[in-house]
Design an enzyme around this catalytic site. Structure first.
Site, mmCIF file in Angstrom:
data_model
loop_
_atom_site.group_PDB
_atom_site.id
_atom_site.type_symbol
_atom_site.label_atom_id
_atom_site.label_comp_id
_atom_site.label_asym_id
_atom_site.label_seq_id
_atom_site.Cartn_x
_atom_site.Cartn_y
_atom_site.Cartn_z
ATOM 1 N N SER A 129 0.821 -1.210 0.000
ATOM 2 C CA SER A 129 0.000 0.000 0.000
ATOM 3 C C SER A 129 0.862 1.270 0.000
ATOM 4 C CB SER A 129 -0.910 0.000 1.230
ATOM 5 O OG SER A 129 -1.602 1.219 1.339
ATOM 6 N N CYS A 130 0.415 2.274 -0.742
ATOM 7 C CA CYS A 130 1.156 3.533 -0.843
ATOM 8 C C CYS A 130 0.479 4.686 -0.108
ATOM 9 C CB CYS A 130 1.337 3.915 -2.315
ATOM 10 S SG CYS A 130 -0.207 4.323 -3.160
#
Length: 222
Positions: A90-91
């Site tokens: 996840s960013c």
């Protein structure tokens, strides 16, 4: 040779690479899709529809365990004998669009997914890990965490337009290699995970990226 891989949406380019290896070097590499992991239902549907992996797990944070929950709610053993892991954690906590960013160790979504992925790496020790995320992710910290697990890691910023995709999308890719594998210990004797081996890999990687950019420029100028 036969290679088992855990991935979500990258079979197509891998198949192209395998085909090129066969044509150029006469070496056959057979793909064996071991599993995928995705928490968003519409992305799960895309993976299932196009690739039909043997296992489609829903939460990367569970992959460090012996068993994990699939997209269908069942519990299944998590595959372990995999040569290459390709992962995009996840960013959201690293994005420059986020006004409430969190560090990798602050238990945000980005940190939790990274630690879940690294737990699987620590337990199963794939030969190679390829990890993708936004440019503002804490790449040096990640390299350090890989080093603690015995992996030599480095990273490079790349642009999709230099790799046969007709738009600009800049991302960073990290390459980690198991430096403690029996066939690598002798070759890396006398060097640290952040020493000569890492520098050599990065130099070759950068030269490849520069060569691709040059070819693209030549094609445009014709």
């Amino acid at each position: 040779a036969r290679r088992r891989r855990g991935f979500g949406r990258v079979p197509f380019p891998l198949e192209m690479i395998c085909s090129a290896c066969d044509k150029i070097y006469g070496r056959t590499i057979a793909l064996d899709h071991a599993f995928s992991c995705e928490i968003e239902p519409y992305k799960q549907a895309y993976i299932e529809r196009n690739f039909r992996p043997p296992y489609l797990f829903r939460d990367i944070r569970e992959l460090g365990d012996e068993e994990a929950t699939t997209a269908y709610g069942a519990t299944r053993p998590v595959p372990g004998e995999v040569d290459v892991l390709i992962a995009g954690t996840s960013c959201v906590d690293y994005s420059t669009m986020n006004n409430k960013q969190k560090k990798i160790d602050e238990k945000g979504e980005s940190g939790q997914t990274f630690w879940g992925m690294l737990a699987w790496v620590k337990r199963t020790r794939p030969s190679i890990v390829v990890q993708e995320n936004v440019c503002s992710a804490p790449w040096e910290e990640m390299v350090g965490y890989y080093a603690k697990e015995g992996y030599a890691a480095t990273f490079l910023r790349v642009d999709t337009k230099n790799h046969y995709i007709p738009h600009t999308r800049t991302r960073v890719y990290l390459l980690a290699i198991d430096a403690e594998a029996a066939n690598r210990r002798a070759a890396s004797a006398g060097t640290s995970a952040k020493g000569a081996n890492r520098a050599d890999v990065l130099a070759k990687w950068k030269r490849s990226e520069e060569h691709t950019s040059e070819l693209q420029s030549r094609i445009k100028s014709r």
